[in-house]
Design a protein around this motif. Structure first.
Motif, PDB file in Angstrom:
ATOM      1  N   THR A  43       0.837  -1.252  -0.021  1.00  0.00           N
ATOM      2  CA  THR A  43       0.176  -0.151   0.148  1.00  0.00           C
ATOM      3  C   THR A  43       0.800   1.267  -0.265  1.00  0.00           C
ATOM      4  O   THR A  43       0.702   2.233  -0.777  1.00  0.00           O
ATOM      5  CB  THR A  43      -0.874   0.033   1.195  1.00  0.00           C
ATOM      6  N   ALA A  44       1.809   1.161   0.767  1.00  0.00           N
ATOM      7  CA  ALA A  44       2.886   2.367   0.826  1.00  0.00           C
ATOM      8  C   ALA A  44       3.376   2.869  -0.585  1.00  0.00           C
ATOM      9  O   ALA A  44       3.562   3.759  -0.938  1.00  0.00           O
ATOM     10  CB  ALA A  44       4.001   2.210   1.857  1.00  0.00           C
ATOM     11  N   VAL A  45       3.811   1.633  -1.185  1.00  0.00           N
ATOM     12  CA  VAL A  45       4.511   1.581  -2.379  1.00  0.00           C
ATOM     13  C   VAL A  45       3.595   2.186  -3.488  1.00  0.00           C
ATOM     14  O   VAL A  45       3.974   3.272  -4.152  1.00  0.00           O
ATOM     15  CB  VAL A  45       5.038   0.183  -3.022  1.00  0.00           C
ATOM     16  N   ALA A  46       2.443   1.501  -3.803  1.00  0.00           N
ATOM     17  CA  ALA A  46       1.594   1.940  -4.558  1.00  0.00           C
ATOM     18  C   ALA A  46       0.902   3.479  -4.219  1.00  0.00           C
ATOM     19  O   ALA A  46       0.899   4.449  -5.296  1.00  0.00           O
ATOM     20  CB  ALA A  46       0.144   1.052  -4.817  1.00  0.00           C
ATOM     21  N   GLY A  47       0.477   3.778  -3.187  1.00  0.00           N
ATOM     22  CA  GLY A  47       0.053   5.025  -2.521  1.00  0.00           C
ATOM     23  C   GLY A  47       1.266   6.160  -2.953  1.00  0.00           C
ATOM     24  O   GLY A  47       1.083   7.174  -3.695  1.00  0.00           O
ATOM     25  N   GLY A  48       2.470   5.724  -2.957  1.00  0.00           N
ATOM     26  CA  GLY A  48       3.566   6.714  -3.101  1.00  0.00           C
ATOM     27  C   GLY A  48       3.745   7.105  -4.668  1.00  0.00           C
ATOM     28  O   GLY A  48       3.954   8.342  -5.170  1.00  0.00           O
ATOM     29  N   GLY A  49       3.403   6.066  -5.515  1.00  0.00           N
ATOM     30  CA  GLY A  49       3.669   6.121  -6.759  1.00  0.00           C
ATOM     31  C   GLY A  49       2.496   7.155  -7.502  1.00  0.00           C
ATOM     32  O   GLY A  49       2.653   7.925  -8.135  1.00  0.00           O
ATOM     33  N   LEU A  50       1.300   6.607  -6.838  1.00  0.00           N
ATOM     34  CA  LEU A  50       0.214   7.472  -7.451  1.00  0.00           C
ATOM     35  C   LEU A  50       0.392   9.016  -6.827  1.00  0.00           C
ATOM     36  O   LEU A  50      -0.150   9.853  -7.557  1.00  0.00           O
ATOM     37  CB  LEU A  50      -1.283   7.114  -6.529  1.00  0.00           C
ATOM     38  N   LEU A  51       1.131   9.286  -5.548  1.00  0.00           N
ATOM     39  CA  LEU A  51       1.150  10.626  -5.262  1.00  0.00           C
ATOM     40  C   LEU A  51       2.143  11.247  -6.203  1.00  0.00           C
ATOM     41  O   LEU A  51       1.979  12.469  -6.450  1.00  0.00           O
ATOM     42  CB  LEU A  51       1.845  10.569  -4.082  1.00  0.00           C
ATOM     43  N   VAL A  52       3.219  10.505  -6.621  1.00  0.00           N
ATOM     44  CA  VAL A  52       4.174  11.167  -7.754  1.00  0.00           C
ATOM     45  C   VAL A  52       3.429  11.673  -9.034  1.00  0.00           C
ATOM     46  O   VAL A  52       3.582  12.849  -9.154  1.00  0.00           O
ATOM     47  CB  VAL A  52       5.231  10.191  -8.040  1.00  0.00           C
ATOM     48  N   VAL A  53       2.553  10.628  -9.466  1.00  0.00           N
ATOM     49  CA  VAL A  53       1.888  11.150 -10.478  1.00  0.00           C
ATOM     50  C   VAL A  53       0.907  12.438 -10.441  1.00  0.00           C
ATOM     51  O   VAL A  53       0.915  13.335 -11.210  1.00  0.00           O
ATOM     52  CB  VAL A  53       1.068  10.018 -11.326  1.00  0.00           C
ATOM     53  N   ALA A  54       0.232  12.420  -9.354  1.00  0.00           N
ATOM     54  CA  ALA A  54      -0.865  13.260  -8.810  1.00  0.00           C
ATOM     55  C   ALA A  54      -0.085  14.910  -8.975  1.00  0.00           C
ATOM     56  O   ALA A  54      -0.216  15.909  -9.618  1.00  0.00           O
ATOM     57  CB  ALA A  54      -1.504  13.294  -7.675  1.00  0.00           C
ATOM     58  N   VAL A  55       1.163  14.825  -7.963  1.00  0.00           N
ATOM     59  CA  VAL A  55       1.744  16.099  -7.611  1.00  0.00           C
ATOM     60  C   VAL A  55       2.445  16.539  -8.939  1.00  0.00           C
ATOM     61  O   VAL A  55       2.360  17.759  -9.053  1.00  0.00           O
ATOM     62  CB  VAL A  55       2.748  15.878  -6.563  1.00  0.00           C
ATOM     63  N   MET A  56       3.010  15.767  -9.706  1.00  0.00           N
ATOM     64  CA  MET A  56       3.715  15.946 -10.905  1.00  0.00           C
ATOM     65  C   MET A  56       2.757  16.704 -12.014  1.00  0.00           C
ATOM     66  O   MET A  56       3.305  17.685 -12.521  1.00  0.00           O
ATOM     67  CB  MET A  56       4.489  15.168 -11.596  1.00  0.00           C
ATOM     68  N   LEU A  57       1.586  16.189 -12.130  1.00  0.00           N
ATOM     69  CA  LEU A  57       0.694  16.741 -13.129  1.00  0.00           C
ATOM     70  C   LEU A  57       0.169  18.022 -12.516  1.00  0.00           C
ATOM     71  O   LEU A  57      -0.308  18.884 -13.220  1.00  0.00           O
ATOM     72  CB  LEU A  57      -0.631  15.843 -13.287  1.00  0.00           C
ATOM     73  N   VAL A  58      -0.027  18.192 -11.205  1.00  0.00           N
ATOM     74  CA  VAL A  58      -0.555  19.304 -10.474  1.00  0.00           C
ATOM     75  C   VAL A  58       0.502  20.303 -10.990  1.00  0.00           C
ATOM     76  O   VAL A  58       0.214  21.820 -11.369  1.00  0.00           O
ATOM     77  CB  VAL A  58      -0.921  19.322  -9.449  1.00  0.00           C
ATOM     78  N   LEU A  59       1.782  20.132 -10.709  1.00  0.00           N
ATOM     79  CA  LEU A  59       2.645  21.278 -10.662  1.00  0.00           C
ATOM     80  C   LEU A  59       2.862  21.517 -12.358  1.00  0.00           C
ATOM     81  O   LEU A  59       3.142  22.886 -12.640  1.00  0.00           O
ATOM     82  CB  LEU A  59       4.176  20.621 -10.381  1.00  0.00           C
ATOM     83  N   ALA A  60       2.642  20.414 -13.402  1.00  0.00           N
ATOM     84  CA  ALA A  60       2.872  20.994 -14.615  1.00  0.00           C
ATOM     85  C   ALA A  60       1.643  21.809 -15.052  1.00  0.00           C
ATOM     86  O   ALA A  60       1.999  22.412 -15.837  1.00  0.00           O
ATOM     87  CB  ALA A  60       2.901  19.581 -15.523  1.00  0.00           C
ATOM     88  N   ALA A  61       0.545  21.485 -14.526  1.00  0.00           N
ATOM     89  CA  ALA A  61      -0.731  22.411 -15.082  1.00  0.00           C
ATOM     90  C   ALA A  61      -0.650  23.737 -14.449  1.00  0.00           C
ATOM     91  O   ALA A  61      -0.963  24.650 -14.969  1.00  0.00           O
ATOM     92  CB  ALA A  61      -1.765  21.478 -14.438  1.00  0.00           C
ATOM     93  N   ALA A  62      -0.125  23.760 -13.071  1.00  0.00           N
ATOM     94  CA  ALA A  62      -0.209  25.090 -12.372  1.00  0.00           C
ATOM     95  C   ALA A  62       1.146  26.070 -12.862  1.00  0.00           C
ATOM     96  O   ALA A  62       0.680  27.182 -12.729  1.00  0.00           O
ATOM     97  CB  ALA A  62       0.054  24.980 -10.690  1.00  0.00           C
ATOM     98  N   VAL A  63       1.989  25.447 -12.941  1.00  0.00           N
ATOM     99  CA  VAL A  63       3.207  26.382 -13.591  1.00  0.00           C
ATOM    100  C   VAL A  63       3.555  25.907 -15.042  1.00  0.00           C
ATOM    101  O   VAL A  63       4.359  24.989 -15.060  1.00  0.00           O
ATOM    102  CB  VAL A  63       4.576  26.146 -12.643  1.00  0.00           C
ATOM    103  N   PRO A  64       3.577  26.717 -16.046  1.00  0.00           N
ATOM    104  CA  PRO A  64       3.879  26.381 -17.495  1.00  0.00           C
ATOM    105  C   PRO A  64       5.192  26.578 -17.878  1.00  0.00           C
ATOM    106  O   PRO A  64       5.526  26.012 -18.968  1.00  0.00           O
ATOM    107  CB  PRO A  64       2.829  27.427 -18.161  1.00  0.00           C
ATOM    108  N   ALA A  65       5.975  27.062 -17.129  1.00  0.00           N
ATOM    109  CA  ALA A  65       7.305  27.216 -17.616  1.00  0.00           C
ATOM    110  C   ALA A  65       8.148  26.071 -17.820  1.00  0.00           C
ATOM    111  O   ALA A  65       8.922  25.941 -18.923  1.00  0.00           O
ATOM    112  CB  ALA A  65       8.257  27.945 -16.190  1.00  0.00           C
ATOM    113  N   LEU A  66       7.953  24.836 -17.064  1.00  0.00           N
ATOM    114  CA  LEU A  66       8.556  23.707 -17.283  1.00  0.00           C
ATOM    115  C   LEU A  66       7.874  23.106 -18.762  1.00  0.00           C
ATOM    116  O   LEU A  66       8.709  22.617 -19.537  1.00  0.00           O
ATOM    117  CB  LEU A  66       8.345  22.751 -16.231  1.00  0.00           C
ATOM    118  N   ARG A  67       6.772  23.318 -18.725  1.00  0.00           N
ATOM    119  CA  ARG A  67       6.014  22.692 -20.105  1.00  0.00           C
ATOM    120  C   ARG A  67       6.317  23.508 -21.330  1.00  0.00           C
ATOM    121  O   ARG A  67       6.639  22.712 -22.414  1.00  0.00           O
ATOM    122  CB  ARG A  67       4.346  22.787 -20.109  1.00  0.00           C
TER     123      ARG A  67
END
Length: 430
Positions: free
Chosen positions: A402-426
């Motif tokens: 559960t800890a591993v799978a939850g951590g992986g999902l958090l990576v996806v969610a946080v990275m997508l939020v960062l990419a959407a919120a701050v366009p500089a990297l995109r």
């Protein structure tokens, strides 16, 4: 975006290479190896990548042989981490204030002498944990001073469009060393003994010193020299990062991936519980080897991505792919499926390393590259250790899978939020 500065002699631009066809389109991009200076730097890395891993195995093995305690092994790791962090930050400032070739000569010589002292204490049978921890601290301090200068020098040796290929070549060698070095150490200890591992590392570092000696001068560019390397200059590096969004996001991307998604602290528990039917020893070895092996494969086939120009999107996609692969690993009950997911995560990590490194070198001016590489060294060294604490705690509370799978999902969610919120990297591209 600040453009990096260069000279014709340092970059050795040469003609544009022809379009690659057939298998060369996906095989490793070796264009940087046509640059003699970069080839010398990279060649020295091949030798030390394996040699340094011999010492990395020998030190904890010797400490455990003396004490019979894993707690002392962990304490030694901490003794090496603190000076690495401190001297990496300071070393980045020094790399911006002096000839980086000279700094590499000094620090590589220091690491070689330290390895020789490791051999001497083992040869005479000193059996002092205090001496080992002191030598480890000194060695890591030299490494902290060395890494920013080495990484910052790459942008002065190859053209900007070859930076991803150069990073792929260097990262592939280092990852190969992480696989081959421990295996070689395990095979050599029963044959030649522990002290000789240190001696082999010291001799390998002599090759590195010679290769660095043959590099061209890497003095600060005209009008950009930093007069001193103190706290003020280190702080200026952090201000520079905070004022350049794409650089800040490149660091955040690595922190997100490593802190939330590096599950290595749970490998022993998973090997003894989830994958016990396959054999605990086999499972543990495969789990630890899978990510480096995947990274090596990603490097060998880096021609498929190293010419991409949208570096920002490559980082975003790689971090998301890492999170997805780690989630798949956490959900897997079959050992071989789990290893496959970890290997895919290693490929994604290689892609991320390549383009984050390229962004740090291309989006910064030369007088700031050393300090940025110092911060990069701290992030790379500290992120997985923070992940060990986080995943170890979460694994005890919720179970390892559960800890591993939850951590992986958090990576996806946080990275997508960062990419959407701050366009500089995109938007970032070469």
């Amino acid at each position: 975006m600040d453009a990096s500065e260069s000279t014709t002699e340092e970059r050795e631009p040469g003609p544009r290479p022809p379009r690659r066809r057939g298998r060369r389109r996906w095989a490793m991009d070796t264009r940087p190896l046509r640059r003699p200076a970069y080839r010398r730097l990279w060649g020295s890395t091949i030798v030390t990548a394996v040699g340094s891993q011999l010492t990395a195995v020998a030190v904890p093995k010797q400490i455990y042989d003396i004490t019979g305690s894993s707690a002392w092994v962990g304490a030694a790791s901490l003794a090496g981490l603190v000076p690495l962090i401190v001297f990496a930050l300071w070393g980045g400032a020094i790399a911006d204030a002096m000839d980086r070739r000279r700094l590499l000569l000094i620090t590589n010589s220091g690491i070689a002498v330290t390895s020789l002292l490791f051999w001497l204490q083992a040869f005479v049978g000193l059996e002092s944990v205090g001496a080992l921890m002191l030598l480890l601290a000194v060695q890591q301090a030299f490494w902290g001073l060395n890494a920013p200068a080495r990484n910052a020098s790459i942008a002065r040796l190859v053209p900007e469009d070859e930076l991803p290929a150069a990073n792929a070549l260097g990262s592939t060698v280092m990852q190969t060393g992480q696989v081959a070095g421990p295996l070689l150490a395990g095979a050599l200890i029963p044959v030649i003994g522990l002290p000789e591992l240190y001696l082999i590392d010291a001799l390998a570092l002599c090759v590195t010193v010679w290769a660095v000696y043959r590099l061209p001068s890497l003095r600060p560019l005209a009008g950009t020299a930093v007069r001193r390397a103190g706290v003020k200059e280190i702080a200026a590096g952090f201000r520079y990062i905070s004022g350049h969004t794409v650089l800040l996001l490149s660091f955040l991307a690595d922190i997100v991936a490593m802190v939330l998604g590096m599950p290595r602290a749970l490998f022993p528990q998973l090997a003894s519980q989830t994958y016990a039917p396959y054999g605990e020893g086999l499972a543990l070895g495969l789990l630890f080897a899978a990510i480096p092996v995947g990274a090596v494969l990603g490097g060998l086939f880096s021609g498929t991505f190293s010419r991409a120009r949208r570096h920002g999107w490559m980082v975003i996609g790689a971090v998301v792919a890492w999170g997805v692969a780690i989630t798949g690993f956490g959900l897997s009950r079959n050992l071989w499926v789990a290893v496959a997911f970890l290997a895919l995560a290693g490929v994604a990590d290689m892609v991320s390393m390549v383009f984050r490194g390229a962004i740090l070198l291309s989006a910064a001016t030369d007088e700031m590259r050393g300090r940025l590489q110092g911060v990069f060294t701290v992030v790379v060294a500290g992120g997985p250790r923070l992940a060990d604490v986080l995943h170890g705690t979460a694994g005890s509370a919720f179970g390892p899978r559960t800890a591993v799978a939850g951590g992986g999902l958090l990576v996806v969610a946080v990275m997508l939020v960062l990419a959407a919120a701050v366009p500089a990297l995109r938007r970032y591209r070469v």
